[in-house]
Design an enzyme around this catalytic site. Structure first.
Site, short mmCIF file in Angstrom:
data_model
loop_
_atom_site.label_atom_id
_atom_site.label_comp_id
_atom_site.label_asym_id
_atom_site.label_seq_id
_atom_site.Cartn_x
_atom_site.Cartn_y
_atom_site.Cartn_z
N ASN A 1 0.85 -1.18 0.00
CA ASN A 1 0.00 0.00 0.00
C ASN A 1 0.90 1.24 0.00
O ASN A 1 1.74 1.40 0.88
CB ASN A 1 -0.91 -0.03 1.23
CG ASN A 1 -1.93 1.08 1.21
OD1 ASN A 1 -1.59 2.25 1.14
ND2 ASN A 1 -3.20 0.72 1.32
N HIS B 1 -3.51 0.70 -3.44
CA HIS B 1 -3.58 -0.35 -2.43
C HIS B 1 -2.51 -1.38 -2.78
O HIS B 1 -1.97 -1.40 -3.90
CB HIS B 1 -4.95 -0.99 -2.43
CG HIS B 1 -6.00 -0.17 -1.76
ND1 HIS B 1 -7.26 -0.66 -1.49
CD2 HIS B 1 -5.99 1.11 -1.30
CE1 HIS B 1 -7.98 0.26 -0.89
NE2 HIS B 1 -7.23 1.35 -0.77
N GLU C 1 -2.60 -4.56 -3.49
CA GLU C 1 -2.88 -5.43 -4.63
C GLU C 1 -2.75 -4.67 -5.95
O GLU C 1 -2.25 -5.22 -6.94
CB GLU C 1 -4.30 -6.01 -4.50
CG GLU C 1 -4.50 -6.85 -3.26
CD GLU C 1 -4.94 -6.05 -2.03
OE1 GLU C 1 -5.34 -6.66 -1.04
OE2 GLU C 1 -4.87 -4.79 -2.06
N SER D 1 -7.58 -8.93 3.71
CA SER D 1 -8.71 -9.20 2.82
C SER D 1 -8.87 -8.04 1.82
O SER D 1 -8.96 -6.88 2.23
CB SER D 1 -9.97 -9.35 3.66
OG SER D 1 -11.09 -9.65 2.86
N CYS E 1 -10.17 -5.19 -0.61
CA CYS E 1 -11.34 -4.30 -0.64
C CYS E 1 -12.13 -4.50 -1.94
O CYS E 1 -11.76 -5.30 -2.79
CB CYS E 1 -10.88 -2.85 -0.51
SG CYS E 1 -10.10 -2.23 -2.03
N CYS F 1 -9.87 -3.76 -5.13
CA CYS F 1 -8.88 -4.79 -5.42
C CYS F 1 -9.55 -6.12 -5.78
O CYS F 1 -9.07 -6.83 -6.67
CB CYS F 1 -7.94 -4.94 -4.23
SG CYS F 1 -7.02 -3.40 -3.90
N ASP G 1 -8.12 5.24 4.25
CA ASP G 1 -7.82 4.16 3.29
C ASP G 1 -9.06 3.34 2.96
O ASP G 1 -9.23 2.92 1.82
CB ASP G 1 -6.73 3.25 3.86
CG ASP G 1 -6.12 2.36 2.78
OD1 ASP G 1 -5.49 2.91 1.86
OD2 ASP G 1 -6.30 1.13 2.86
#
Length: 146
Positions: free
Chosen positions: A40, A51, A53, A78, A80, A83, A143
């Site tokens: 991130n 982010h 990912e 996990s 979002c 992503c 975020d």
């Protein structure tokens, strides 16, 4: 000790924290090799979308659809909605999630779309996020759009 790919994602998360950012990391694995890695970097780059990912997929560069269909996306947290949507867009069939206690993205939706999720519930991942959220709740809330 987590598997080496989750450990690589954890290393990315720690790098993000060391840079003054949010400790979430990700790696993209195809055929047993890491082809992309990221963390991130919203704070560091002033970005609304970097982010872990997204940074990871960006670092992997352009891939063929057949590559994505063989890929596994590892994330310390996990994913979002953004992503998760990107993983769906590119047809990534499996996501390994370090933890989903501090935040849970649309996991049921991912499963309903055929994505296999493996929730590891790794203590390192949980600690990184809990410590960060306690220390910097304003950055965390930004975020996740709170």
């Amino acid at each position: 000790m987590p598997d080496p790919f989750l450990q690589a994602a954890i290393d990315e998360a720690r790098q993000g924290l060391a840079e003054g950012g949010i400790p979430i990391g990700s790696v993209l694995v195809i055929d047993g090799a890491i082809v992309g890695r990221g963390h991130n970097r919203r704070v560091q780059k002033g970005s609304p979308i970097l982010h872990a990912e997204m940074d990871c997929l960006e670092s992997a560069g352009r891939l063929k659809a057949s590559d994505y269909r063989r890929a596994v996306l590892y994330s310390t947290l996990s994913p979002c909605d953004m992503c998760s949507g990107t993983a769906l867009l590119y047809g990534i069939p499996r996501i390994v999630i370090g933890e989903n206690r501090t935040f849970q993205g649309p996991e049921a939706y991912l499963r309903s779309r055929g994505v296999t999720l493996e929730i590891v519930d790794d203590d390192q991942c949980v600690r990184l996020m809990r410590d960060f959220i306690a220390a910097r709740p304003e950055i965390w809330n930004e975020d996740i759009g709170s």
